[in-house]
Design a protein around this motif. Structure first.
Motif, PDB file in Angstrom:
ATOM      1  N   VAL A 397     -17.567  -2.672  -2.584  1.00  0.00           N
ATOM      2  CA  VAL A 397     -16.657  -3.670  -2.409  1.00  0.00           C
ATOM      3  C   VAL A 397     -15.528  -3.589  -1.317  1.00  0.00           C
ATOM      4  N   ASN A 399     -12.504  -3.071  -1.706  1.00  0.00           N
ATOM      5  CA  ASN A 399     -11.488  -2.074  -1.908  1.00  0.00           C
ATOM      6  C   ASN A 399     -12.149  -0.603  -2.416  1.00  0.00           C
ATOM      7  N   ARG A 454      -7.698  -8.686   1.281  1.00  0.00           N
ATOM      8  CA  ARG A 454      -8.255  -7.491   1.495  1.00  0.00           C
ATOM      9  C   ARG A 454      -9.274  -7.661   2.705  1.00  0.00           C
ATOM     10  N   GLU A 481      -2.768  -2.479  -0.800  1.00  0.00           N
ATOM     11  CA  GLU A 481      -4.028  -3.093  -1.350  1.00  0.00           C
ATOM     12  C   GLU A 481      -4.530  -3.992  -0.045  1.00  0.00           C
TER      13      GLU A 481
HETATM   14  C1  LIG Z   1     -11.752  -2.922  -6.822  1.00  0.00           C
HETATM   15  O1  LIG Z   1     -12.139  -4.191  -6.961  1.00  0.00           O
HETATM   16  C2  LIG Z   1     -13.029  -4.498  -8.133  1.00  0.00           C
HETATM   17  C3  LIG Z   1     -13.393  -5.610  -8.157  1.00  0.00           C
HETATM   18  O2  LIG Z   1     -13.302  -6.476  -7.052  1.00  0.00           O
HETATM   19  C4  LIG Z   1     -12.049  -4.263  -9.449  1.00  0.00           C
HETATM   20  O3  LIG Z   1     -12.835  -4.357 -10.620  1.00  0.00           O
HETATM   21  C5  LIG Z   1     -11.569  -2.469  -9.292  1.00  0.00           C
HETATM   22  O4  LIG Z   1     -10.655  -2.339 -10.360  1.00  0.00           O
HETATM   23  C6  LIG Z   1     -10.793  -2.563  -8.050  1.00  0.00           C
HETATM   24  N1  LIG Z   1     -10.513  -1.266  -7.682  1.00  0.00           N
HETATM   25  C7  LIG Z   1      -9.315  -0.902  -7.270  1.00  0.00           C
HETATM   26  C8  LIG Z   1      -9.062   0.690  -7.149  1.00  0.00           C
HETATM   27  O5  LIG Z   1      -8.525  -1.848  -7.162  1.00  0.00           O
END
Ligand SMILES: *[C@@H]1O[C@H](CO)[C@@H](O)[C@H](O)[C@H]1NC(C)=O
Ligand SMILES: *[C@@H]1O[C@H](CO)[C@@H](O)[C@H](O)[C@H]1NC(C)=O
Ligand SMILES: *[C@@H]1O[C@H](CO)[C@@H](O)[C@H](O)[C@H]1NC(C)=O
Ligand SMILES: *[C@@H]1O[C@H](CO)[C@@H](O)[C@H](O)[C@H]1NC(C)=O
Ligand SMILES: *[C@@H]1O[C@H](CO)[C@@H](O)[C@H](O)[C@H]1NC(C)=O
Ligand SMILES: *[C@@H]1O[C@H](CO)[C@@H](O)[C@H](O)[C@H]1NC(C)=O
Ligand SMILES: *[C@@H]1O[C@H](CO)[C@@H](O)[C@H](O)[C@H]1NC(C)=O
Ligand SMILES: *[C@@H]1O[C@H](CO)[C@@H](O)[C@H](O)[C@H]1NC(C)=O
Length: 648
Positions: A397, A399, A454, A481
C-alpha cells in the motif's frame, strides 16, 4: 677403770690430731681455665690451704711461654711484692692477696690475644714446702657480622662439575669461627661431585681470624628458587653463638622444556583492522631467542612480542613461535591459531531502490558475509519491522513506501556491524488519509482546513468549494506520513469543501461539509487567504508564490477568444434585422412612399451595414467577459493552459 679408759681415749685423740697435722699438707686449688673477651679484664684465682701460719707463705706467679718455659711475673710475701716490669704483662697486672683466707687473685687488665696461656700460682711455706697449680686463660673475640656474595653470572644446570655459588666471609673472630652454608633450611656438607664447601682461614697480623668459605654446587633447576645463606658459629666465654648472613638467590640457567604462544591483545575475538599483539613465553632461563612465523613466513618481533597492525582475513592462520636456547642450541616451538573475524558489507537484493505497484509483493534479502554468526534486522523510520535475512512485503500500500535499513550485527563481536538501505516506492494515485476542519472557537466561522494525502511523489493538492468560491492560496508541507495542505476560510453558509490530490498516477478527491455557525443571507462567502501579504495583492495571478501548488490556484478568468456560437447568433440577428429592414424598405418603395434614387439607396445600405457590424462586435466582447466571470463556474481552459499562463 673409767679413768684409765678416759685417759686412753684422750691419748687416742691427741695421736689422731698429730697424724692429721702431719697429713694436712699445703694445697693449691685453681680452675682449669678462665675465659674472657679480648680487651676485658681476667681474674685468675689461686686458693691455698694446709698451713697454720698463712702469713708466712710466699706467693709466686709464673706464665708458660710458647716454648713451655716458665717465666716469673710476680713475687710476694706478707710485707712486700715484686711485679715483673719488663714482660708482656707489664703495667697490666696486679695481685690481691688475702693470706688469712688463703686467696690470691691475679688480675690481668685489657686482655690481649697473647695472654692466652697457662698461669701458674706457686705457694711456698718454710715448713710445709711448696705447691703449685695452674689455670689456662682463654681469650675470645666475636667476629663481625658475616657477609655473603653470590655469583652473578648464571649457573647452568648443564655444568658437569659443581659451580661456584658464592662466598661467605667472617672477619675478626677468635678463636677461629666456623662457617656453615645453608640451602633453604638445610645445611650443606661436602658431597663428592655434588657439593663442595671450601673454607679458607687466614690469621691476620692482629691475631684475629678471617674465614672465607666458598660454596660449589651442581645446580638443579629447582635451585632457581632456593635461598642460600651462611651461618657463622663462634665461641664465646661459656658457650657458642651464631650469626646468619642475609639470604640470596642465584641465577640458574636451564633450557626451556616448553614454550607457549598466545594472542595478548585484543582480549576477545580479533577482527579485521585490529592491532594484534602476540606473546611468546618459554619456561627456560635465561629467555631464549624467540622467532615468530605466520603461515611459515618470518615475522618481525621484539623479544617475545610480535605486533601486527591492521590485520586482515589473510592473517587468519597459524602463528608459530620458536624458542632457541643459547646454551644448548636446542629449539622448541609451539603453534597457535589466529582467527581474524570479519563482516563484509551487506548485499541487498533488490539493490538500492525498488518501485512497486499497490498490491504487489516483495521479498528483499540482505546478506553480509561474515566469519561469525550474524543477526539481521530491518529498520524503517527507526522502528524494527522485520528480523532475519528476508524482508517480506506483501500487498503493498502507499505507506509501504519508505527506506528499509537492513542492519547486520555479529552478536559475539559487537564492533562488527554493517547496514544497507533499500528504498521502496509504491506507485499509484495519492491516498487522502484525512480531511478535517479546525476552529479556534466553535462559534467562529474562521475555519482551518487540513487535507492530508499520501503519495509516492509530491502530489498536487487543489481545494474547491460547493458554492464556487475560489481558493487562491494554501500551504503544502511534507510530513512524516505524507503531505499536508492547510487552508483558512471564513464560512458564511454551509458549504462542501473538496480536496483533490493528484500525481502522475491519478487523482483522488475527498469532501467535507462545513457548517456556518450564524445563518446569514450573504450571497457569496468571501475567501480569506491564509497569508495576508498575498491577499493585499490586487492581481493574485501575478504573485510570485514559492509553493508549486500556488500556481494551481485559478485566477479570475478573462476570456480571450469570443465564443463562435455568439458570433453566429449575432450575425443571424443582423441578417434577420437586415431582411426585415429590406422588406420594409421594399414595401414602402412599392407603395411609392420613398423616392427612389439608385445611388442614394445603395449608400445607405452599405453605410448602415458597416456600422452595425462594428458596434455588435465590441458589444459582444463585453458580454463575453461578463459571462466568463459570472456564469461559468468552471474555467474553460485546461491545466496546460494555466501552466502556460504562469510562465507568461
Ligand atoms: C498503512 O496503511 C494501512 C492501511 O492502508 C494501515 O492498516 C497500516 O497501519 C498503515 N501502516 C502504517 C505504518 O501507517
Ligand atoms: C719478704 O720479702 C722480702 C724481700 O725478699 C724480705 O726482705 C722479707 O724478709 C720477707 N718477709 C718475710 C716475713 O718473709
Ligand atoms: C687491680 O686490678 C683490678 C681489676 O682491674 C682493680 O679492680 C683493682 O683496683 C686493682 N688493684 C690495685 C691495687 O691496683
Ligand atoms: C710444680 O710442681 C711440680 C711437682 O708437683 C714440679 O714438677 C714443677 O716443676 C713445679 N712447677 C714450678 C713452676 O715450680
Ligand atoms: C668448628 O668446627 C669444628 C669441626 O667441625 C668443631 O670441632 C668446632 O667445635 C667448631 N667450632 C665452633 C665454634 O662451632
Ligand atoms: C517470499 O517468501 C515467502 C516465504 O517467506 C514465500 O512464500 C513467497 O513465495 C516468496 N515470494 C517470492 C516472490 O519469492
Ligand atoms: C581461520 O582459520 C581457521 C583454521 O584454519 C578456520 O577454521 C576459520 O574458519 C578461518 N576463519 C576465517 C575467517 O577464514
Ligand atoms: C548505518 O551505518 C551508518 C554508518 O556506519 C550509521 O551512521 C547509521 O547509524 C547506521 N544505521 C543504522 C540504522 O544502524
Amino acid at each position: 677403770m673409767a679413768l684409765r679408759k678416759n685417759a686412753s681415749m684422750f691419748f687416742g685423740i691427741f695421736m689422731l690430731s698429730l697424724v692429721w697435722k702431719a697429713l694436712a699438707k699445703l694445697e693449691v686449688n685453681m680452675k682449669d681455665s678462665v675465659e674472657v673477651f679480648l680487651g676485658e679484664s681476667a681474674r685468675i684465682t689461686c686458693m691455698f690451704t694446709g698451713t697454720d701460719s698463712p702469713n708466712e707463705v710466699i706467693v709466686q706467679w709464673y706464665m708458660l711461654n710458647k716454648n713451655k718455659v716458665h717465666s716469673k711475673i710476680y713475687y710476694g710475701n706478707s710485707t712486700s711484692e715484686l711485679v715483673d716490669l719488663d714482660g708482656l704483662l707489664t703495667g697490666r697486672i696486679n695481685v690481691t692477696m688475702s693470706l688469712n683466707s688463703g686467696e690470691v687473685v691475679l688480675n690481668i687488665l685489657n686482655v690481649a690475644l697473647e695472654d692466652e696461656r697457662e698461669f701458674i700460682c706457686k705457694v711456698t711455706h718454710i715448713s710445709a714446702g711448696s705447691v703449685n697449680g695452674s689455670t689456662l686463660l682463654k681469650v675470645f673475640a666475636s667476629p663481625d657480622h658475616p657477609t655473603i656474595k653470590g655469583e652473578e653470572t648464571g649457573i647452568s644446570v648443564s655444568d658437569e662439575k659443581p659451580s661456584k655459588i658464592g662466598s661467605c666471609e667472617a672477619q675478626n673472630g677468635y678463636p677461629r669461627p666456623n662457617i656453615t652454608w645453608y640451602r633453604d633450611q638445610t645445611p650443606l656438607q661436602n658431597q663428592p661431585g655434588e657439593i663442595k664447601v671450601e673454607p679458607v682461614v687466614t690469621k691476620k697480623s692482629n691475631g684475629l681470624y678471617l674465614v672465607v668459605s666458598d660454596l660449589y654446587l651442581k645446580v638443579a633447576k629447582e635451585d632457581k628458587d632456593a635461598l642460600f645463606y651462611c651461618e657463622v658459629s663462634y665461641l664465646v666465654p661459656g658457650g657458642t653463638k651464631m650469626k646468619e648472613t642475609n639470604k640470596i638467590n642465584i641465577p640458574v640457567h636451564y633450557p626451556s622444556t616448553s614454550v607457549n604462544v598466545w594472542v595478548e591483545s585484543p582480549k576477545g575475538l580479533v577482527k579485521e583492522g585490529d592491532t594484534v599483539e602476540v606473546h611468546c613465553r618459554a619456561n627456560g632461563n635465561p629467555e631464549p631467542i624467540f622467532t615468530f612465523h605466520l603461515n611459515g613466513i618470518d615475522m618481525e618481533s621484539e623479544n617475545n612480542v610480535m605486533v601486527m597492525r591492521k590485520v586482515s582475513r589473510q592473517f587468519n592462520s597459524t602463528i608459530m613461535c620458536s624458542a632457541l636456547d643459547m646454551e644448548t642450541d636446542e629449539e622448541i616451538s609451539r603453534e597457535a591459531q589466529l582467527s581474524v573475524h570479519f563482516l563484509d558489507h551487506a548485499v541487498l537484493i533488490p539493490e538500492v531502490s525498488h518501485v512497486m505497484f499497490p498490491g504487489e509483493n516483495l521479498n528483499a534479502t540482505c546478506n553480509a558475509l561474515s566469519s561469525l554468526p550474524t543477526h539481521t534486522e530491518w529498520v524503517k523510520n527507526g522502528k524494527r519491522v522485520a528480523e532475519g535475512h528476508t524482508l517480506v512485503l506483501t500487498d503493498a500500500v502507499l505507506n509501504t513506501t519508505g527506506t528499509y535499513v537492513c542492519v547486520v550485527t555479529v552478536p559475539s563481536l559487537a564492533e562488527l556491524k554493517t547496514n544497507s538501505s533499500l528504498h521502496v516506492i509504491v506507485q499509484g494515485p495519492p491516498e487522502i488519509t484525512e480531511i478535517k476542519e479546525y476552529r479556534k472557537d466553535k462559534s467562529e466561522n474562521v475555519v482551518m482546513l487540513h487535507c492530508h494525502a499520501r503519495s509516492y511523489q509530491t502530489p498536487v493538492i487543489i481545494w474547491s468549494f460547493s458554492d464556487q468560491s475560489q481558493t487562491v492560496e494554501e500551504t503544502l508541507k511534507q510530513t512524516e506520513e505524507g503531505f499536508l495542505s492547510v487552508l483558512t476560510l471564513t464560512v458564511t453558509s454551509d458549504i462542501t469543501a473538496y480536496c483533490k490530490a493528484s500525481n502522475d498516477q491519478g487523482t483522488t478527491s475527498k469532501s467535507l461539509l462545513i457548517k456556518a455557525v450564524v445563518q446569514t443571507t450573504v450571497s457569496a462567502p468571501s475567501i480569506t487567504v491564509s497569508i495576508p501579504v498575498t491577499t493585499a495583492v490586487p492581481t493574485p495571478d501575478k504573485t510570485t508564490v514559492t509553493s508549486p501548488v500556488a500556481t494551481e490556484v485559478a485566477p479570475p478568468k478573462r476570456v480571450k477568444k469570443e465564443g463562435s456560437g455568439v458570433i453566429i447568433a449575432v450575425i443571424i440577428i443582423c441578417i434577420l434585422l437586415l431582411a426585415i429592414l429590406g422588406s420594409v424598405l421594399y414595401f414602402l418603395y412599392k407603395k411609392g412612399k420613398i423616392p427612389c434614387g439608385r445611388s442614394g439607396k445603395q449608400d445607405l445600405t452599405k453605410h448602415s451595414k458597416d456600422n452595425i457590424v462594428v458596434e455588435m462586435k465590441s458589444d459582444s466582447t463585453e458580454d463575453a467577459v461578463l459571462l466568463g466571470v459570472n456564469g461559468d463556474n468552471k474555467p474553460p481552459n485546461d491545466q496546460g493552459d494555466k501552466y502556460m499562463d504562469v510562465r507568461q
